[in-house]
Design a protein around this motif. Structure first.
Motif, PDB file in Angstrom:
ATOM      1  N   ASP A 104      83.484  43.438  19.412  1.00 35.53           N
ATOM      2  CA  ASP A 104      84.035  42.451  20.233  1.00 35.53           C
ATOM      3  C   ASP A 104      83.899  42.497  21.380  1.00 35.53           C
ATOM      4  OD1 ASP A 104      87.326  40.168  20.059  1.00 35.53           O
ATOM      5  OD2 ASP A 104      85.495  39.710  20.858  1.00 35.53           O
ATOM      6  N   ASP A 105      83.468  41.755  22.586  1.00 28.96           N
ATOM      7  CA  ASP A 105      84.465  42.182  23.942  1.00 28.96           C
ATOM      8  C   ASP A 105      85.473  41.642  24.622  1.00 28.96           C
ATOM      9  OD1 ASP A 105      81.699  39.302  25.729  1.00 28.96           O
ATOM     10  OD2 ASP A 105      83.206  39.316  24.319  1.00 28.96           O
ATOM     11  N   LEU A 106      85.353  42.536  25.698  1.00 27.19           N
ATOM     12  CA  LEU A 106      87.216  42.037  26.083  1.00 27.19           C
ATOM     13  C   LEU A 106      86.991  42.533  27.742  1.00 27.19           C
ATOM     14  CD1 LEU A 106      88.748  45.539  24.601  1.00 27.19           C
ATOM     15  CD2 LEU A 106      86.456  45.305  24.811  1.00 27.19           C
ATOM     16  N   ILE A 107      88.022  42.707  28.246  1.00 28.80           N
ATOM     17  CA  ILE A 107      87.805  42.930  29.091  1.00 28.80           C
ATOM     18  C   ILE A 107      89.547  44.352  29.034  1.00 28.80           C
ATOM     19  CG2 ILE A 107      89.412  42.261  31.925  1.00 28.80           C
ATOM     20  CD1 ILE A 107      86.747  40.880  31.380  1.00 28.80           C
ATOM     21  N   ILE A 108      89.532  45.546  29.602  1.00 31.16           N
ATOM     22  CA  ILE A 108      90.756  46.188  29.708  1.00 31.16           C
ATOM     23  C   ILE A 108      90.616  46.353  31.253  1.00 31.16           C
ATOM     24  CG2 ILE A 108      91.555  48.658  29.782  1.00 31.16           C
ATOM     25  CD1 ILE A 108      89.481  48.234  27.274  1.00 31.16           C
ATOM     26  N   THR A 109      92.416  46.368  31.685  1.00 27.81           N
ATOM     27  CA  THR A 109      93.203  46.264  33.139  1.00 27.81           C
ATOM     28  C   THR A 109      93.867  47.541  33.337  1.00 27.81           C
ATOM     29  OG1 THR A 109      93.140  43.844  33.585  1.00 27.81           O
ATOM     30  CG2 THR A 109      94.563  45.229  34.872  1.00 27.81           C
ATOM     31  N   ARG A 110      94.266  48.255  34.074  1.00 29.13           N
ATOM     32  CA  ARG A 110      95.228  49.602  34.308  1.00 29.13           C
ATOM     33  C   ARG A 110      95.581  48.498  35.084  1.00 29.13           C
ATOM     34  NH1 ARG A 110      93.617  54.936  36.713  1.00 29.13           N
ATOM     35  NH2 ARG A 110      95.892  55.987  36.437  1.00 29.13           N
ATOM     36  N   CYS A 111      96.841  48.586  34.723  1.00 29.09           N
ATOM     37  CA  CYS A 111      98.110  47.881  35.286  1.00 29.09           C
ATOM     38  C   CYS A 111      99.088  48.557  36.417  1.00 29.09           C
ATOM     39  CB  CYS A 111      99.096  47.286  33.811  1.00 29.09           C
ATOM     40  SG  CYS A 111     100.923  46.548  34.480  1.00 29.09           S
ATOM     41  N   GLU A 112      98.485  47.738  37.733  1.00 31.12           N
ATOM     42  CA  GLU A 112      99.275  48.782  39.305  1.00 31.12           C
ATOM     43  C   GLU A 112     100.967  48.805  38.487  1.00 31.12           C
ATOM     44  OE1 GLU A 112      98.628  49.015  43.435  1.00 31.12           O
ATOM     45  OE2 GLU A 112      97.923  47.188  42.525  1.00 31.12           O
ATOM     46  N   LYS A 113     101.214  47.784  38.140  1.00 33.49           N
ATOM     47  CA  LYS A 113     103.080  48.250  38.721  1.00 33.49           C
ATOM     48  C   LYS A 113     103.595  48.851  36.850  1.00 33.49           C
ATOM     49  CE  LYS A 113     107.113  44.097  38.447  1.00 33.49           C
ATOM     50  NZ  LYS A 113     107.474  42.806  38.034  1.00 33.49           N
ATOM     51  N   TYR A 114     103.220  47.952  36.536  1.00 33.25           N
ATOM     52  CA  TYR A 114     103.996  49.202  35.193  1.00 33.25           C
ATOM     53  C   TYR A 114     103.232  50.587  34.926  1.00 33.25           C
ATOM     54  CZ  TYR A 114     106.398  45.028  34.576  1.00 33.25           C
ATOM     55  OH  TYR A 114     107.856  44.001  34.779  1.00 33.25           O
ATOM     56  N   SER A 115     102.873  51.574  35.348  1.00 34.49           N
ATOM     57  CA  SER A 115     102.851  52.541  35.459  1.00 34.49           C
ATOM     58  C   SER A 115     101.727  53.428  33.599  1.00 34.49           C
ATOM     59  CB  SER A 115     102.438  53.493  35.810  1.00 34.49           C
ATOM     60  OG  SER A 115     103.745  53.993  35.478  1.00 34.49           O
ATOM     61  N   ASP A 116     102.668  53.054  33.043  1.00 30.26           N
ATOM     62  CA  ASP A 116     102.836  53.158  31.214  1.00 30.26           C
ATOM     63  C   ASP A 116     101.899  52.372  30.651  1.00 30.26           C
ATOM     64  OD1 ASP A 116     105.212  51.618  30.034  1.00 30.26           O
ATOM     65  OD2 ASP A 116     104.217  50.856  31.018  1.00 30.26           O
ATOM     66  N   ARG A 117     101.104  51.558  30.812  1.00 29.60           N
ATOM     67  CA  ARG A 117     100.471  50.653  30.071  1.00 29.60           C
ATOM     68  C   ARG A 117      99.283  50.008  30.861  1.00 29.60           C
ATOM     69  NH1 ARG A 117     104.522  46.791  28.720  1.00 29.60           N
ATOM     70  NH2 ARG A 117     105.389  48.444  28.806  1.00 29.60           N
ATOM     71  N   LEU A 118      98.122  49.325  30.046  1.00 27.05           N
ATOM     72  CA  LEU A 118      96.876  48.400  30.514  1.00 27.05           C
ATOM     73  C   LEU A 118      97.813  47.138  30.022  1.00 27.05           C
ATOM     74  CD1 LEU A 118      94.425  51.285  28.910  1.00 27.05           C
ATOM     75  CD2 LEU A 118      95.252  51.473  30.977  1.00 27.05           C
ATOM     76  N   TYR A 119      96.465  46.340  30.131  1.00 25.63           N
ATOM     77  CA  TYR A 119      97.075  44.803  29.318  1.00 25.63           C
ATOM     78  C   TYR A 119      95.320  44.393  29.159  1.00 25.63           C
ATOM     79  CZ  TYR A 119      96.818  39.696  30.607  1.00 25.63           C
ATOM     80  OH  TYR A 119      96.259  38.132  30.242  1.00 25.63           O
ATOM     81  N   THR A 120      94.812  43.769  28.214  1.00 26.94           N
ATOM     82  CA  THR A 120      93.382  42.998  27.828  1.00 26.94           C
ATOM     83  C   THR A 120      94.137  42.410  26.908  1.00 26.94           C
ATOM     84  OG1 THR A 120      91.726  44.061  26.563  1.00 26.94           O
ATOM     85  CG2 THR A 120      94.302  44.136  25.419  1.00 26.94           C
ATOM     86  N   VAL A 121      92.695  41.800  27.578  1.00 30.30           N
ATOM     87  CA  VAL A 121      92.483  40.169  26.894  1.00 30.30           C
ATOM     88  C   VAL A 121      90.817  40.254  25.876  1.00 30.30           C
ATOM     89  CG1 VAL A 121      92.043  37.565  27.045  1.00 30.30           C
ATOM     90  CG2 VAL A 121      93.175  38.981  29.040  1.00 30.30           C
ATOM     91  N   VAL A 122      91.218  39.446  24.587  1.00 29.73           N
ATOM     92  CA  VAL A 122      89.715  39.684  23.948  1.00 29.73           C
ATOM     93  C   VAL A 122      89.804  38.300  22.981  1.00 29.73           C
ATOM     94  CG1 VAL A 122      90.419  41.942  22.826  1.00 29.73           C
ATOM     95  CG2 VAL A 122      91.528  39.965  22.072  1.00 29.73           C
ATOM     96  N   ASN A 123      88.930  37.990  22.022  1.00 20.68           N
ATOM     97  CA  ASN A 123      88.481  36.508  21.532  1.00 20.68           C
ATOM     98  C   ASN A 123      89.304  36.403  20.854  1.00 20.68           C
ATOM     99  OD1 ASN A 123      85.643  35.643  23.568  1.00 20.68           O
ATOM    100  ND2 ASN A 123      85.019  37.523  22.827  1.00 20.68           N
ATOM    101  N   ALA A 124      89.824  35.461  20.728  1.00 17.27           N
ATOM    102  CA  ALA A 124      90.786  34.561  20.089  1.00 17.27           C
ATOM    103  C   ALA A 124      90.151  34.910  18.517  1.00 17.27           C
ATOM    104  CB  ALA A 124      90.463  32.897  20.122  1.00 17.27           C
TER     105      ALA A 124
END
Lengths: 383, 116
Positions: free
Chosen positions: A101-121
């Protein structure tokens, strides 16, 4: 079929509904695919992309760098170089260097213990199971099923968004921030709800714009506020596809799948420099991918500039001047902006130079075409 | 007088003695917004049922077959740049081509109404 929180909007704006990835979604609204597409490039379009999979990737250790390092085993991007608030486009890989799959991975600034991601439906169940299995004990995945995702794209998108989320106009391209939103109450007697929305300055159209993650119970309120703006029209999957194609962006399942590597797909730029020299076992499929970087793959995804007026869609065969079959179209459309047919095709490595003359076979006729650069139109991303 | 085929095409006799051919309102609605129309060459001849061209929408492409044995005498050229004309006025300005009918008994055999 599933429905997103924005389903009532489809009804209100008379969307023509189709099935997509198990969801009942609008293919288009009244203006039609071409009308919506051109409006988005001139003004702003609102797309419901809530069917896509959103998730937190939480480091069990509590430290974000551990989550970044763990995810690096599954993708070729240099995730550890991401600064807080930055996003990276990349692909989930299997052991053979194929794309899951292709996806976007984000390094969350506010919560420093986690990443955020969005993947295809269409892939979210499989993607999330894959990540959970491979990174068990190191990363905990929290599927954000109670959040909707609204894309607002076009030259006027950000000036609309900043009315409700002041400061978003300062966000640079490919960054992600959490905003505290005071939801306008239904009546003066009620208290405004304070809600966290996640806003990324990115999208799938080649235009400037944002994608807004909002809890389901406030999604309709937000969508209606945005759609009430004269600059904004609702847009369906048809326009989403023609916009992304003009922007040279891949569609998973059409332009790449488990049989294609990021190198064949022309996505070498997303493999981090550091990752290329860190050895053949530092990410899934690295052996195949690194070899293709050095030796060049035997086929590549290219853009085609096609003569005439007929759309040449997936499956149309591509031939060289000597009638040798070179490959097939993977995505094609009659470009509303350029008023000519354009396509992406996988073609033998011998014929990928810009300007190479080829021909396509459509209903027994030969259509001349040329290999051309992508994107087909200049992107207008924010700085 | 206008007749129809099973495939939602209409054919209308004109004073000139030729007949205009197009797709019906029902057909254009089913297809959706047209993005491309492929028309036959003027002078070409077709047997009933042979493929004379294609109408293509964002969703799908549909063959246009000859409603009866004919020769193409005129095509609606504006459709090349404006295929949406067919959506706007399928049974009027959105006509596809005009023909010389080569077998009038086939005309009699066609339907009196669009079979929706």
């Amino acid at each position: 079929m599933y429905r997103t929180a924005l389903y009532p909007i489809y009804q209100e704006y008379q969307g023509k509904l189709v099935e997509f990835a198990g969801y009942e979604m609008p293919a288009q609204y009244d203006s039609g695919v071409k009308g919506e597409h051109l409006w988005c490039r001139e003004h702003a379009g609102l797309f419901d992309v809530s069917h896509m999979g959103q998730a937190w990737l939480v480091a069990q250790s509590g430290s974000q760098v551990d989550a970044l390092a763990a995810m690096e085993e599954l993708v070729g991007a240099d995730l550890q170089a991401l600064s807080p608030g930055k996003q990276q486009y990349t692909q989930l890989l299997n052991d053979r260097g194929g794309i899951l799959d292709d996806l976007i991975i984000t390094r969350c600034e506010k919560y420093s213990d986690r990443l955020y991601t969005v993947v295809n439906a269409a892939c979210k169940e499989r993607d999330f199971a894959y990540i959970e299995e491979k990174l068990a004990g190191r990363v905990r995945l929290e599927h954000l099923e109670e959040r909707a995702l609204i894309a607002l794209q076009g030259p006027e998108a950000v000036s609309v968004a900043q009315k409700y989320f002041p400061g978003v106009e300062q966000q640079s391209f490919m960054t992600w921030q959490i905003f505290a939103w005071n939801v306008p109450p239904a009546s003066a007697a009620l208290e405004a709800a304070k809600v966290e929305v996640y806003i990324s300055r990115s999208g799938y159209t080649g235009e400037d714009g944002v994608e807004i993650s909002v809890p389901n119970e406030y999604a309709l309120t937000l969508a209606r506020l945005l759609l009430a703006e004269p600059a904004v029209k609702p847009m369906g999957l048809g326009a989403r596809d023609s916009l992304r194609l003009e922007a040279g962006l891949c569609l998973y399942g059409a332009d790449m799948d488990e049989t294609t590597s990021p190198i064949e797909a022309g996505l070498q730029w997303s493999i981090g420099k550091r990752r290329r020299t860190a050895g053949a076992d530092n990410f899934a499929g690295a052996e195949v991918i690194l070899r293709q970087i050095t030796e060049r793959p035997s086929r590549k995804r290219v853009g085609l500039d096609i003569q005439g007026k007929a759309p040449c869609r997936a499956g149309v065969a591509v031939y060289g001047e000597n009638d040798e079959k070179l490959g097939e179209v993977c995505s094609g459309v009659l470009s509303p902006s350029l008023e000519k047919p354009i396509a992406m095709a996988y073609v033998k490595a011998s014929h990928i130079a810009i300007g190479t003359a080829v021909w396509l076979e459509l209903r027994g006729k030969r259509i001349p075409a040329k290999v051309c650069k992508m994107p087909f139109i200049a992107p207008k991303y924010a700085k | 007088m206008t007749k129809y085929t099973e495939e939602h095409e209409w054919i209308r006799l004109e004073e000139s003695g030729f007949a205009a051919v197009g797709i019906t309102e029902h057909a254009q609605e089913q297809l959706g917004e047209l993005v491309y129309v492929e028309l036959p060459e003027v002078g070409s001849q077709f047997a009933k049922g042979e493929c004379t061209g294609v109408v293509e929408s964002t969703k799908t492409a549909s063959d246009i077959n000859a409603p009866l044995d004919c020769e193409i005498v005129e095509i609606n050229s504006p459709l090349e740049d404006e295929p949406e004309l067919v959506n706007r006025d399928a049974e009027g300005q959105g006509w596809l081509y005009k023909i010389k009918i080569q077998n009038s008994s086939q005309f009699e055999e066609l339907l009196d109404e669009d079979p929706v």
